[in-house]
Design a protein around this motif. Structure first.
Motif, mmCIF file in Angstrom:
data_model
loop_
_atom_site.group_PDB
_atom_site.id
_atom_site.type_symbol
_atom_site.label_atom_id
_atom_site.label_comp_id
_atom_site.label_asym_id
_atom_site.label_seq_id
_atom_site.Cartn_x
_atom_site.Cartn_y
_atom_site.Cartn_z
ATOM 1 N N THR A 116 -1.159 0.963 -12.355
ATOM 2 C CA THR A 116 -0.831 2.256 -11.749
ATOM 3 C C THR A 116 0.533 2.181 -11.075
ATOM 4 O OG1 THR A 116 -1.971 1.518 -9.765
ATOM 5 C CG2 THR A 116 -3.230 2.918 -11.292
ATOM 6 N N VAL A 117 1.137 3.365 -10.876
ATOM 7 C CA VAL A 117 2.421 3.421 -10.169
ATOM 8 C C VAL A 117 2.337 4.478 -9.061
ATOM 9 C CG1 VAL A 117 3.396 5.043 -11.898
ATOM 10 C CG2 VAL A 117 4.931 3.705 -10.435
ATOM 11 N N GLY A 118 2.952 4.171 -7.923
ATOM 12 C CA GLY A 118 3.013 5.116 -6.798
ATOM 13 C C GLY A 118 4.292 5.936 -6.886
ATOM 14 N N THR A 168 2.147 10.556 -1.554
ATOM 15 C CA THR A 168 2.395 9.673 -2.710
ATOM 16 C C THR A 168 1.179 9.698 -3.620
ATOM 17 O OG1 THR A 168 3.842 8.220 -1.426
ATOM 18 C CG2 THR A 168 2.806 7.255 -3.375
ATOM 19 N N LEU A 219 0.187 -4.070 -11.523
ATOM 20 C CA LEU A 219 -0.946 -3.135 -11.583
ATOM 21 C C LEU A 219 -0.736 -2.142 -12.731
ATOM 22 C CD1 LEU A 219 -1.346 -2.169 -7.801
ATOM 23 C CD2 LEU A 219 -2.814 -3.689 -9.126
ATOM 24 N N PRO A 229 -0.843 -2.967 1.004
ATOM 25 C CA PRO A 229 -0.653 -3.685 2.259
ATOM 26 C C PRO A 229 -0.709 -2.767 3.445
ATOM 27 C CG PRO A 229 0.954 -4.370 0.714
ATOM 28 C CD PRO A 229 0.211 -3.237 0.093
ATOM 29 N N LEU A 243 -5.671 5.862 -0.112
ATOM 30 C CA LEU A 243 -5.275 4.458 0.081
ATOM 31 C C LEU A 243 -4.569 4.242 1.416
ATOM 32 C CD1 LEU A 243 -3.966 3.322 -3.432
ATOM 33 C CD2 LEU A 243 -6.284 3.327 -2.535
ATOM 34 N N ARG A 244 -3.868 5.280 1.900
ATOM 35 C CA ARG A 244 -3.214 5.145 3.206
ATOM 36 C C ARG A 244 -3.202 6.517 3.877
ATOM 37 N NH1 ARG A 244 2.854 2.993 3.340
ATOM 38 N NH2 ARG A 244 3.287 5.099 2.580
ATOM 39 N N GLU A 284 4.619 6.740 7.588
ATOM 40 C CA GLU A 284 4.683 6.696 6.130
ATOM 41 C C GLU A 284 3.764 7.729 5.481
ATOM 42 O OE1 GLU A 284 3.925 4.313 8.175
ATOM 43 O OE2 GLU A 284 5.436 2.734 7.994
ATOM 44 N N ALA A 323 11.572 2.424 -3.377
ATOM 45 C CA ALA A 323 11.920 2.200 -1.972
ATOM 46 C C ALA A 323 10.693 1.958 -1.105
ATOM 47 C CB ALA A 323 12.708 3.381 -1.413
ATOM 48 N N PRO A 324 10.552 0.739 -0.601
ATOM 49 C CA PRO A 324 9.574 0.503 0.471
ATOM 50 C C PRO A 324 10.235 0.870 1.790
ATOM 51 C CG PRO A 324 10.658 -1.548 -0.077
ATOM 52 C CD PRO A 324 11.304 -0.483 -0.942
ATOM 53 N N SER A 325 9.489 0.837 2.875
ATOM 54 C CA SER A 325 10.098 1.075 4.176
ATOM 55 C C SER A 325 11.131 -0.031 4.443
ATOM 56 C CB SER A 325 9.033 1.103 5.264
ATOM 57 O OG SER A 325 8.212 -0.044 5.192
ATOM 58 N N THR A 358 14.409 9.268 4.697
ATOM 59 C CA THR A 358 13.430 10.213 4.143
ATOM 60 C C THR A 358 12.810 10.906 5.363
ATOM 61 O OG1 THR A 358 11.294 9.057 4.148
ATOM 62 C CG2 THR A 358 12.840 8.427 2.396
ATOM 63 N N ASP A 366 3.021 -6.917 -3.537
ATOM 64 C CA ASP A 366 2.985 -5.644 -2.809
ATOM 65 C C ASP A 366 3.828 -4.596 -3.554
ATOM 66 O OD1 ASP A 366 2.863 -3.702 -0.913
ATOM 67 O OD2 ASP A 366 3.810 -4.867 0.685
ATOM 68 N N HIS A 403 10.615 6.956 -5.928
ATOM 69 C CA HIS A 403 11.020 8.243 -5.349
ATOM 70 C C HIS A 403 11.773 9.066 -6.383
ATOM 71 C CE1 HIS A 403 10.075 5.711 -1.949
ATOM 72 N NE2 HIS A 403 10.086 6.756 -1.147
ATOM 73 N N TYR A 453 12.737 5.392 7.030
ATOM 74 C CA TYR A 453 13.854 4.990 6.166
ATOM 75 C C TYR A 453 13.337 4.042 5.082
ATOM 76 C CZ TYR A 453 17.681 7.243 8.639
ATOM 77 O OH TYR A 453 18.527 8.181 9.152
HETATM 78 O O1 TXA Z 1 6.619 7.296 3.370
HETATM 79 C C1 TXA Z 1 6.633 6.346 2.589
HETATM 80 O O2 TXA Z 1 5.767 6.183 1.717
HETATM 81 C C2 TXA Z 1 7.784 5.334 2.738
HETATM 82 C C3 TXA Z 1 9.099 6.049 2.388
HETATM 83 C C4 TXA Z 1 10.274 5.102 2.349
HETATM 84 O O3 TXA Z 1 8.951 6.740 1.186
HETATM 85 N N1 TXA Z 1 7.570 4.201 1.900
HETATM 86 C C5 TXA Z 1 6.672 3.237 2.193
HETATM 87 O O4 TXA Z 1 6.716 2.171 1.327
HETATM 88 O O5 TXA Z 1 5.911 3.297 3.126
HETATM 89 P P1 TXA Z 1 5.977 0.774 1.615
HETATM 90 O O6 TXA Z 1 6.355 -0.101 0.487
HETATM 91 O O7 TXA Z 1 6.312 0.309 2.964
HETATM 92 O O8 TXA Z 1 4.487 1.134 1.491
HETATM 93 C C6 TXA Z 1 4.049 1.583 0.233
HETATM 94 C C7 TXA Z 1 2.608 1.325 0.044
HETATM 95 C C8 TXA Z 1 2.311 -0.139 -0.005
HETATM 96 O O9 TXA Z 1 1.240 -0.381 0.884
HETATM 97 C C9 TXA Z 1 1.928 -0.375 -1.444
HETATM 98 O O10 TXA Z 1 0.999 -1.375 -1.590
HETATM 99 C C10 TXA Z 1 1.377 0.972 -1.838
HETATM 100 O O11 TXA Z 1 2.229 1.867 -1.219
HETATM 101 N N2 TXA Z 1 1.443 1.161 -3.298
HETATM 102 C C11 TXA Z 1 2.536 1.338 -4.059
HETATM 103 N N3 TXA Z 1 2.201 1.401 -5.359
HETATM 104 C C12 TXA Z 1 0.854 1.256 -5.416
HETATM 105 C C13 TXA Z 1 -0.090 1.194 -6.469
HETATM 106 N N4 TXA Z 1 0.281 1.300 -7.733
HETATM 107 N N5 TXA Z 1 -1.391 1.014 -6.152
HETATM 108 C C14 TXA Z 1 -1.777 0.881 -4.858
HETATM 109 N N6 TXA Z 1 -0.923 0.918 -3.818
HETATM 110 C C15 TXA Z 1 0.376 1.096 -4.085
#
Ligand code: TXA
Ligand code: MG
Length: 348
Positions: free
Chosen positions: A124-126, A105, A122, A234, A200-201, A186, A148-150, A40, A69, A74, A44
């Protein structure tokens, strides 16, 4: 990893991947419920189709990621978003018009169709639409969104090149090569509830970019702090993105000698694990000291951060240090400082 958070491991995958795979091969694997490393523009991802519970579980097993977590979904089109959520608020509409596909996101109230494994239970959905031609084509051809997480082991440095993914999983995870990630950190994560927004981030799309866009679109909004006690992303866990060699942040002017003395003294007092992530501590005397150097421009530094952290860790280093300068306190540097702070074992 703390065993109470560690999903049971499945049998190890036997196949070895010396090289990245082709797009048709990636499609076949995803269709059959396997996980695939995908490029991405941010980092990745370790992707699986969202309609297969088994495939989703493989993501957690492969990453050794705790099930609390949640994953980001996507999509390659707005049509794919609708079935996943309850409603599409005007804030999301305005921001998606400006920033999608891109490193933003949205966390929105989910529909009943979203598997709770994705959202860790939860409500909610990201969701995000990545800005990379290969992942967009992949999702589009599959016709199903990808969770997809990292693509790194839980708590460790995110990958920004296909080779990082191959190495991270010892060549047992197939990866599609889309070149080095252009953004490098990210996505920005926003939770949206009616007219309220929580950041959130932090990511390359800044709070000021979001404010300006919504003001120009004439959409009412209010930034609110997410309340404590709710499951945090996280991304908000204190230790995350950690390189295999301890990273030390330096605010002060210390001589290298007194620095090493201080580090030696304090490292021995650090626990081996924090929040389920093991902290690598030098054994014996500190000899290899490597400086993480990044350009002044935040966009350029974002692109380089994770690969430079990886490079530093391979240079026979016992510790990596990074000097904090006044310009690191600007808004553009905030997402980078967030990652560096969480990746660091100590700060002086
Ligand atoms: O850039 C990115 O966002 C990358 C690329 C691969 O798209 N993905 C990424 O995924 O960083 P990950 O899993 O490493 O981090 C996603 C974050 C996590 O901290 C997770 O807790 C948060 O998004 N997240 C996902 N769904 C959530 C929700 N419903 N509520 C709160 N936080 C959420
Ligand atoms: Mg991650």
């Amino acid at each position: 990893m703390n065993s109470s958070h560690n999903p049971q491991k499945t049998q190890s995958i036997q196949k070895r991947y010396q090289e990245p795979i082709s797009l048709p091969a990636a499609l076949d694997l995803l269709r059959s419920g396997e996980v695939v490393g995908i490029p991405t523009e941010t980092v990745y991802g370790l992707a699986a189709r969202i309609d297969s519970e088994n495939a989703l579980k493989k993501i957690f097993h492969t990453k050794e990621r705790p099930f609390f977590d949640p994953l980001i979904v996507h999509v390659s089109s707005l049509e794919m978003v609708r079935p996943l959520i309850q409603s599409w608020p005007p804030i999301a509409e305005a921001l998606s018009q400006k920033f999608w596909p891109g490193p933003l996101t949205f966390v929105l109230p989910k529909s009943s169709k979203v598997n709770p494994i994705i959202t860790s239970g939860l409500e909610t959905v990201g969701i995000r639409m990545p800005n990379h031609p290969i992942s967009l084509e992949l999702i589009n051809s599959l016709g199903i969104p990808l969770a997809a997480p990292s693509a790194n082991k839980f708590g460790k440095t995110s990958p920004t090149q296909a080779q990082h993914v191959l190495k991270e999983f010892h060549h047992h995870v197939p990866v599609l090569d889309g070149g080095p990630c252009q953004i490098g950190i990210e996505s920005t994560i926003l939770e949206i509830r009616n007219h309220q927004i929580s950041l959130l981030r932090k990511g390359s799309i800044l709070k000021s970019d979001i404010k300006t866009t919504l003001q120009q679109a004439g959409i009412p909004f209010e930034f609110v702090e997410k309340q404590e006690n709710q499951i945090t992303a996280p991304g908000q866990v204190k230790h995350h993105y950690m390189p295999s060699v301890p990273l030390i942040l330096l605010d002060k002017n210390l001589s290298l000698e007194s620095l090493i003395k201080k580090i030696q003294a304090e490292l021995s007092q650090l626990p081996d694990q924090v929040e389920g992530v093991s902290i690598n501590k030098p054994k014996g005397n500190i000899q290899g000291v490597v400086e993480l150097q990044l350009p002044r421009m935040a966009t350029e530094s974002s692109r380089l951060l994770y690969s430079e952290l990886r490079n530093c860790a391979t240079k026979n280093a016992d510790i990596i240090f990074f000097k904090i300068e006044p310009y690191h306190f600007s808004e553009a540097w905030a997402p980078l400082m967030d990652r560096l702070t969480r990746a660091a074992s100590l700060r002086f």
